[in-house]
Design an enzyme around this catalytic site. Structure first.
Site, PDB file in Angstrom:
ATOM      1  N   MET A  66       0.874  -1.187   0.000  1.00 47.98           N
ATOM      2  CA  MET A  66       0.000   0.000   0.000  1.00 47.98           C
ATOM      3  C   MET A  66       0.898   1.219   0.000  1.00 47.98           C
ATOM      4  SD  MET A  66      -2.735  -1.479   2.682  1.00 47.98           S
ATOM      5  CE  MET A  66      -1.528  -2.704   3.124  1.00 47.98           C
ATOM      6  N   MET A 135     -10.516  -5.303  -1.682  1.00 40.48           N
ATOM      7  CA  MET A 135     -10.467  -4.757  -0.321  1.00 40.48           C
ATOM      8  C   MET A 135     -11.877  -4.732   0.290  1.00 40.48           C
ATOM      9  SD  MET A 135      -7.289  -4.213   0.256  1.00 40.48           S
ATOM     10  CE  MET A 135      -7.537  -3.533   1.908  1.00 40.48           C
TER      11      MET A 135
HETATM   12  C1  DX5 Z   1      -5.750  -3.007   5.714  1.00 41.27           C
HETATM   13  C2  DX5 Z   1      -4.818  -4.145   5.470  1.00 41.27           C
HETATM   14  C3  DX5 Z   1      -5.343  -5.427   5.972  1.00 41.27           C
HETATM   15  C4  DX5 Z   1      -5.512  -5.475   7.467  1.00 41.27           C
HETATM   16  C5  DX5 Z   1      -6.694  -6.323   7.764  1.00 41.27           C
HETATM   17  O1  DX5 Z   1      -5.285  -1.881   5.071  1.00 41.27           O
HETATM   18  O2  DX5 Z   1      -4.568  -4.303   4.100  1.00 41.27           O
HETATM   19  O3  DX5 Z   1      -4.543  -6.520   5.547  1.00 41.27           O
HETATM   20  O4  DX5 Z   1      -4.397  -6.002   8.134  1.00 41.27           O
HETATM   21  O5  DX5 Z   1      -6.971  -6.210   9.105  1.00 41.27           O
HETATM   22  P1  DX5 Z   1      -8.375  -6.680   9.691  1.00 41.27           P
HETATM   23  O6  DX5 Z   1      -8.512  -8.126   9.392  1.00 41.27           O
HETATM   24  O7  DX5 Z   1      -8.230  -6.392  11.147  1.00 41.27           O
HETATM   25  O8  DX5 Z   1      -9.437  -5.841   9.022  1.00 41.27           O
HETATM   26 ZN    ZN Z   2      -3.549  -6.197   3.457  1.00 38.67          ZN
END
Ligand code: DX5
Ligand code: ZN
Length: 220
Positions: A66, A135
């Site tokens: 990201m 996402m």
């Molecule tokens: C969010 C990340 C996810 C995050 C998910 O930006 O890409 O991988 O770690 O965390 P949970 O499962 O707590 O939503």
């Molecule tokens: Zn992630």
């Protein structure tokens, strides 16, 4: 069988290796590593060096970039020999080139889409990726509430890739819990990323098993 990728974002970073080993002992299919740069998303995490230090844990790494200019990190990430390196379609001016570079480095290229990005934004690259990350939250933080429209987006992604000779795996990342794991699996998800639902639970192995069981319920 749906695969479970615990996200190290929700682990205790002071004991990252021990946490990764816990996930490995708990039969995690992948270790999901969220690399954030404070620009593409408003948060900072870890980089390729941390991935390298976890490469011998015994679970294939799933690197989720990201970051702006993900091309700058590809060589460092590839040195950790991950299974997947995923970049965001929103972060790449030359997406095709970046995905090709990941493949040339010997990793499986993945492309991720934010919740507001149309599924069609990746249609031209579906044939060259091995993974699409849909996402379930806006990226940047763990522990956010799941966006319900994600389920329909997984269906749409599955439909969009169904005609391909080698359809990419579909991964859902963000907000995954036992409450939505079955719906996501039924919609066509192959891999579920779970941070809080795994490392926020007292028993990591039981949390992974629980997600896998719920995801697989009702499938043949
Ligand atoms: C969010 C990340 C996810 C995050 C998910 O930006 O890409 O991988 O770690 O965390 P949970 O499962 O707590 O939503
Ligand atoms: Zn992630």
């Amino acid at each position: 069988m749906v695969k479970i990728a615990p996200s190290m974002l929700a682990a205790d970073w002071g004991a990252l290796r021990a946490e990764a080993l816990k996930a490995a002992a708990g039969t995690a299919d992948y270790l999901h590593l969220d690399m954030m740069d404070g620009h593409f998303v408003p948060n900072l995490t870890y980089g390729p060096g941390v991935a390298g230090s976890l490469r011998d844990v015994g679970v294939p790494l799933d690197i989720h970039l990201m970051v702006e200019r993900p091309e700058d990190l590809l060589d460092g990430c590839a040195a950790a020999a991950p299974a997947f390196i995923t970049v965001h379609v929103e972060a790449c001016r030359h997406l095709h080139r970046v995905l090709q570079r990941i493949a040339d480095l010997g990793c499986i290229p993945g492309v991720a889409l934010n919740p507001a990005t149309p599924v069609g934004a990746v249609s031209e690259v579906l044939a060259m990726v091995g993974l699409v990350v849909v996402m379930g939250v806006n990226p940047g933080f763990g522990g956010q509430r799941f966006i319900p429209a994600t389920v329909e987006r997984v269906v749409a992604m599955r439909t969009a890739s169904s005609g391909l000779a080698r359809p990419p795996l579909i991964e859902v990342d963000g907000g995954v819990t036992e409450a939505n794991a079955n719906a996501l699996a039924q919609a066509g998800a192959d891999i579920l990323v779970a941070g809080t639902a795994v490392f926020g639970a007292g028993d990591v192995a039981a949390a992974i098993a629980g997600l896998r069981r719920v995801a697989g319920a009702g499938s043949s």
